[in-house]
Design a protein around this motif. Structure first.
Motif, PDB file in Angstrom:
ATOM      1  N   ALA A   1       0.673   5.484   6.417  1.00  0.00           N
ATOM      2  CA  ALA A   1       0.591   4.084   6.842  1.00  0.00           C
ATOM      3  C   ALA A   1       1.760   3.284   6.282  1.00  0.00           C
ATOM      4  O   ALA A   1       2.338   2.441   6.982  1.00  0.00           O
ATOM      5  CB  ALA A   1      -0.736   3.475   6.385  1.00  0.00           C
ATOM      6  N   ALA A   2       2.125   3.550   5.043  1.00  0.00           N
ATOM      7  CA  ALA A   2       3.247   2.842   4.426  1.00  0.00           C
ATOM      8  C   ALA A   2       4.545   3.122   5.171  1.00  0.00           C
ATOM      9  O   ALA A   2       5.327   2.207   5.468  1.00  0.00           O
ATOM     10  CB  ALA A   2       3.370   3.252   2.957  1.00  0.00           C
ATOM     11  N   GLU A   3       4.791   4.373   5.500  1.00  0.00           N
ATOM     12  CA  GLU A   3       6.009   4.741   6.229  1.00  0.00           C
ATOM     13  C   GLU A   3       6.035   4.106   7.620  1.00  0.00           C
ATOM     14  O   GLU A   3       7.071   3.598   8.068  1.00  0.00           O
ATOM     15  CB  GLU A   3       6.105   6.265   6.356  1.00  0.00           C
ATOM     16  N   GLU A   4       4.891   4.135   8.290  1.00  0.00           N
ATOM     17  CA  GLU A   4       4.826   3.577   9.642  1.00  0.00           C
ATOM     18  C   GLU A   4       5.010   2.069   9.617  1.00  0.00           C
ATOM     19  O   GLU A   4       5.649   1.488  10.512  1.00  0.00           O
ATOM     20  CB  GLU A   4       3.503   3.938  10.300  1.00  0.00           C
ATOM     21  N   ALA A   5       4.456   1.398   8.608  1.00  0.00           N
ATOM     22  CA  ALA A   5       4.593  -0.055   8.511  1.00  0.00           C
ATOM     23  C   ALA A   5       6.061  -0.455   8.401  1.00  0.00           C
ATOM     24  O   ALA A   5       6.504  -1.414   9.043  1.00  0.00           O
ATOM     25  CB  ALA A   5       3.809  -0.576   7.307  1.00  0.00           C
ATOM     26  N   VAL A   6       6.820   0.275   7.614  1.00  0.00           N
ATOM     27  CA  VAL A   6       8.247  -0.015   7.480  1.00  0.00           C
ATOM     28  C   VAL A   6       8.950   0.148   8.812  1.00  0.00           C
ATOM     29  O   VAL A   6       9.784  -0.682   9.208  1.00  0.00           O
ATOM     30  CB  VAL A   6       8.885   0.892   6.406  1.00  0.00           C
ATOM     31  N   GLU A   7       8.616   1.214   9.542  1.00  0.00           N
ATOM     32  CA  GLU A   7       9.225   1.447  10.856  1.00  0.00           C
ATOM     33  C   GLU A   7       8.889   0.312  11.829  1.00  0.00           C
ATOM     34  O   GLU A   7       9.756  -0.149  12.591  1.00  0.00           O
ATOM     35  CB  GLU A   7       8.748   2.780  11.430  1.00  0.00           C
ATOM     36  N   LEU A   8       7.646  -0.135  11.817  1.00  0.00           N
ATOM     37  CA  LEU A   8       7.240  -1.212  12.723  1.00  0.00           C
ATOM     38  C   LEU A   8       7.937  -2.532  12.387  1.00  0.00           C
ATOM     39  O   LEU A   8       8.324  -3.290  13.285  1.00  0.00           O
ATOM     40  CB  LEU A   8       5.723  -1.394  12.665  1.00  0.00           C
ATOM     41  N   LEU A   9       8.103  -2.808  11.110  1.00  0.00           N
ATOM     42  CA  LEU A   9       8.778  -4.035  10.700  1.00  0.00           C
ATOM     43  C   LEU A   9      10.256  -4.005  11.060  1.00  0.00           C
ATOM     44  O   LEU A   9      10.862  -5.035  11.355  1.00  0.00           O
ATOM     45  CB  LEU A   9       8.598  -4.254   9.197  1.00  0.00           C
ATOM     46  N   GLU A  10      10.836  -2.830  11.068  1.00  0.00           N
ATOM     47  CA  GLU A  10      12.259  -2.692  11.390  1.00  0.00           C
ATOM     48  C   GLU A  10      12.551  -2.982  12.858  1.00  0.00           C
ATOM     49  O   GLU A  10      13.719  -3.102  13.243  1.00  0.00           O
ATOM     50  CB  GLU A  10      12.736  -1.281  11.039  1.00  0.00           C
ATOM     51  N   GLU A  11      11.505  -3.135  13.674  1.00  0.00           N
ATOM     52  CA  GLU A  11      11.692  -3.441  15.093  1.00  0.00           C
ATOM     53  C   GLU A  11      11.873  -4.936  15.349  1.00  0.00           C
ATOM     54  O   GLU A  11      11.828  -5.391  16.492  1.00  0.00           O
ATOM     55  CB  GLU A  11      10.501  -2.918  15.892  1.00  0.00           C
ATOM     56  N   GLY A  12      12.081  -5.702  14.289  1.00  0.00           N
ATOM     57  CA  GLY A  12      12.329  -7.132  14.434  1.00  0.00           C
ATOM     58  C   GLY A  12      11.158  -8.021  14.074  1.00  0.00           C
ATOM     59  O   GLY A  12      11.178  -9.220  14.369  1.00  0.00           O
ATOM     60  N   PHE A  13      10.133  -7.460  13.456  1.00  0.00           N
ATOM     61  CA  PHE A  13       8.927  -8.205  13.109  1.00  0.00           C
ATOM     62  C   PHE A  13       8.893  -8.577  11.626  1.00  0.00           C
ATOM     63  O   PHE A  13       9.562  -7.958  10.802  1.00  0.00           O
ATOM     64  CB  PHE A  13       7.684  -7.384  13.455  1.00  0.00           C
ATOM     65  N   THR A  14       8.089  -9.564  11.321  1.00  0.00           N
ATOM     66  CA  THR A  14       7.858  -9.948   9.933  1.00  0.00           C
ATOM     67  C   THR A  14       6.402  -9.728   9.533  1.00  0.00           C
ATOM     68  O   THR A  14       5.993 -10.102   8.436  1.00  0.00           O
ATOM     69  CB  THR A  14       8.210 -11.434   9.712  1.00  0.00           C
ATOM     70  N   ALA A  15       5.607  -9.127  10.444  1.00  0.00           N
ATOM     71  CA  ALA A  15       4.180  -8.920  10.181  1.00  0.00           C
ATOM     72  C   ALA A  15       3.675  -7.699  10.939  1.00  0.00           C
ATOM     73  O   ALA A  15       4.169  -7.383  12.025  1.00  0.00           O
ATOM     74  CB  ALA A  15       3.375 -10.159  10.588  1.00  0.00           C
ATOM     75  N   VAL A  16       2.682  -7.027  10.356  1.00  0.00           N
ATOM     76  CA  VAL A  16       2.049  -5.864  10.988  1.00  0.00           C
ATOM     77  C   VAL A  16       0.544  -5.935  10.757  1.00  0.00           C
ATOM     78  O   VAL A  16       0.072  -6.625   9.851  1.00  0.00           O
ATOM     79  CB  VAL A  16       2.568  -4.526  10.406  1.00  0.00           C
ATOM     80  N   LYS A  17      -0.204  -5.198  11.602  1.00  0.00           N
ATOM     81  CA  LYS A  17      -1.657  -5.143  11.425  1.00  0.00           C
ATOM     82  C   LYS A  17      -2.098  -3.717  11.142  1.00  0.00           C
ATOM     83  O   LYS A  17      -1.735  -2.785  11.858  1.00  0.00           O
ATOM     84  CB  LYS A  17      -2.393  -5.688  12.645  1.00  0.00           C
ATOM     85  N   LEU A  18      -2.911  -3.585  10.093  1.00  0.00           N
ATOM     86  CA  LEU A  18      -3.403  -2.299   9.608  1.00  0.00           C
ATOM     87  C   LEU A  18      -4.870  -2.136   9.970  1.00  0.00           C
ATOM     88  O   LEU A  18      -5.671  -3.050   9.776  1.00  0.00           O
ATOM     89  CB  LEU A  18      -3.225  -2.253   8.083  1.00  0.00           C
ATOM     90  N   ARG A  19      -5.230  -0.965  10.499  1.00  0.00           N
ATOM     91  CA  ARG A  19      -6.637  -0.686  10.798  1.00  0.00           C
ATOM     92  C   ARG A  19      -7.341  -0.161   9.559  1.00  0.00           C
ATOM     93  O   ARG A  19      -6.805   0.680   8.819  1.00  0.00           O
ATOM     94  CB  ARG A  19      -6.770   0.342  11.929  1.00  0.00           C
ATOM     95  N   LEU A  20      -8.568  -0.651   9.350  1.00  0.00           N
ATOM     96  CA  LEU A  20      -9.401  -0.225   8.231  1.00  0.00           C
ATOM     97  C   LEU A  20     -10.712   0.343   8.759  1.00  0.00           C
ATOM     98  O   LEU A  20     -11.009   0.260   9.936  1.00  0.00           O
ATOM     99  CB  LEU A  20      -9.669  -1.402   7.286  1.00  0.00           C
ATOM    100  N   GLY A  21     -11.499   0.918   7.831  1.00  0.00           N
ATOM    101  CA  GLY A  21     -12.768   1.531   8.205  1.00  0.00           C
ATOM    102  C   GLY A  21     -12.784   3.013   7.878  1.00  0.00           C
ATOM    103  O   GLY A  21     -13.432   3.810   8.555  1.00  0.00           O
ATOM    104  N   ARG A  22     -12.067   3.382   6.814  1.00  0.00           N
ATOM    105  CA  ARG A  22     -12.022   4.776   6.381  1.00  0.00           C
ATOM    106  C   ARG A  22     -13.352   5.185   5.738  1.00  0.00           C
ATOM    107  O   ARG A  22     -14.204   4.339   5.488  1.00  0.00           O
ATOM    108  CB  ARG A  22     -10.848   4.962   5.408  1.00  0.00           C
ATOM    109  N   PRO A  23     -13.517   6.471   5.463  1.00  0.00           N
ATOM    110  CA  PRO A  23     -14.807   6.924   4.922  1.00  0.00           C
ATOM    111  C   PRO A  23     -15.244   6.212   3.649  1.00  0.00           C
ATOM    112  O   PRO A  23     -16.441   6.041   3.415  1.00  0.00           O
ATOM    113  CB  PRO A  23     -14.560   8.412   4.662  1.00  0.00           C
ATOM    114  N   SER A  24     -14.285   5.789   2.823  1.00  0.00           N
ATOM    115  CA  SER A  24     -14.672   5.112   1.587  1.00  0.00           C
ATOM    116  C   SER A  24     -13.877   3.830   1.407  1.00  0.00           C
ATOM    117  O   SER A  24     -12.765   3.679   1.937  1.00  0.00           O
ATOM    118  CB  SER A  24     -14.426   6.015   0.373  1.00  0.00           C
TER     119      SER A  24
END
Length: 309
Positions: A97-120
């Motif tokens: 998730a950390a690696e993907e967030a950096v990639e998404l921000l590099e597309e010209g954005f200043t914000a990203v949305k993370l999905r939650l709801g993992r087993p714990s």
């Protein structure tokens, strides 16, 4: 109940050939006529989606006929709309998730949305911290549970995440549990976001009356198209609640530009493969197109390639 195969064609045929230069009263007639035509099955679910599609198409046609971008037709001016990248960031490992967030921000954005709801809860916390650390303090992170939690579990997890610097926590519990959502909103410092499942502006009004959230984010389709959106925006404005969008960035940018309490635009690139000119995001904001209508122009070759008929 079984319906004839041509039911939708018959019921909506009355809009074909209607003049694009319709007045506001004619638009009300169109909306009322749509609902009368589907009175047998009810203006909900897939039927409501069809009506919203017709509504958006009618407004788009009117804007094109007037030679105006949709945003100007509804009384505002084009302006950059703050947008967050909502592509990806599913229930993956924190490091991924950390690696993907950096990639998404590099597309010209200043914000990203993370999905939650993992087993714990610990897994969710680790993912939030990994993304926050990778993004850096200058970037904004939203979180979305997609209704994954029971109310007792939401009390625990939201409390755990309350000091992690999130812009909002979205739909932690069932979409229509306004009382439970109000409890969470009152107990936390982090804003609670709901609204993508509002079935028309009256649902937004009911949620607002229940103090179910700090923020709202209607979906263009479910809220009732352009007409439904404008009604919802008026309700949010009267209540002083920031209003964001859910999906459909191409049209939602126009509508947010005319929304008094406009907050964030959710950017997804799902339509890009069939668009001649995909939306442009620069310095974390989406530019509202200046051409007449919604600005959506199809890549006819791409449309033919993906056509399943």
């Amino acid at each position: 109940m079984d319906l004839p195969e041509d039911y939708a064609d018959d019921r909506l045929a009355f809009v074909e050939g209607a003049p694009a230069t319709m007045t506001s009263s004619m638009h009300r007639d169109l909306e009322h006529g749509n609902r009368l035509e589907v009175g047998l099955v009810g203006a909900t679910g897939p039927v409501a989606s069809v009506l919203a599609t017709v509504d958006v198409a009618a407004w788009d046609a009117l804007a094109v006929a007037a030679g105006l971008p949709l945003v100007r037709l509804i009384g505002a001016a084009p302006r950059p709309i703050p947008a967050y990248n909502s592509n990806g960031l599913g229930l993956v490992a924190p490091s991924a998730a950390a690696e993907e967030a950096v990639e998404l921000l590099e597309e010209g954005f200043t914000a990203v949305k993370l999905r939650l709801g993992r087993p714990s809860a610990a897994d969710d916390l680790a993912a939030v911290r990994a993304v926050r650390e990778a993004a850096g303090p200058q970037y904004t992170v939203m979180a979305d549970f997609n209704q994954a939690l029971s109310l007792p579990e939401a009390r625990s997890r939201c409390r755990l995440l309350d000091d992690e610097g999130l812009m909002w926590i979205e739909e932690p519990i069932r979409r229509d549990d306004y009382a439970g959502s109000a409890e969470l909103a009152a107990a936390m410092n982090t804003p609670v976001q709901i609204g993508e499942n509002f079935a028309g502006p009256r649902a937004l009004a009911a949620a607002t009356a229940a103090r179910a959230s700090n923020l709202v984010m209607p979906d263009l389709d479910r809220i009732g198209g352009v007409t439904g959106w404008m009604a919802a925006a008026a309700i949010a404005d009267a209540a002083g609640i920031p209003m964001s969008s859910h999906l459909y960035p191409e049209a939602s940018a126009h509508l947010l530009a005319a929304t008094p309490t406009a907050h964030w635009l959710e950017y997804v690139d799902r339509a890009n493969p069939v668009l001649a000119e995909p939306p442009l995001v620069v310095d974390g904001a989406m530019r509202v197109p200046e051409q007449a209508g919604s600005g959506v122009r199809w890549d006819e070759k791409a449309v033919s390639h993906y056509h399943l008929g």
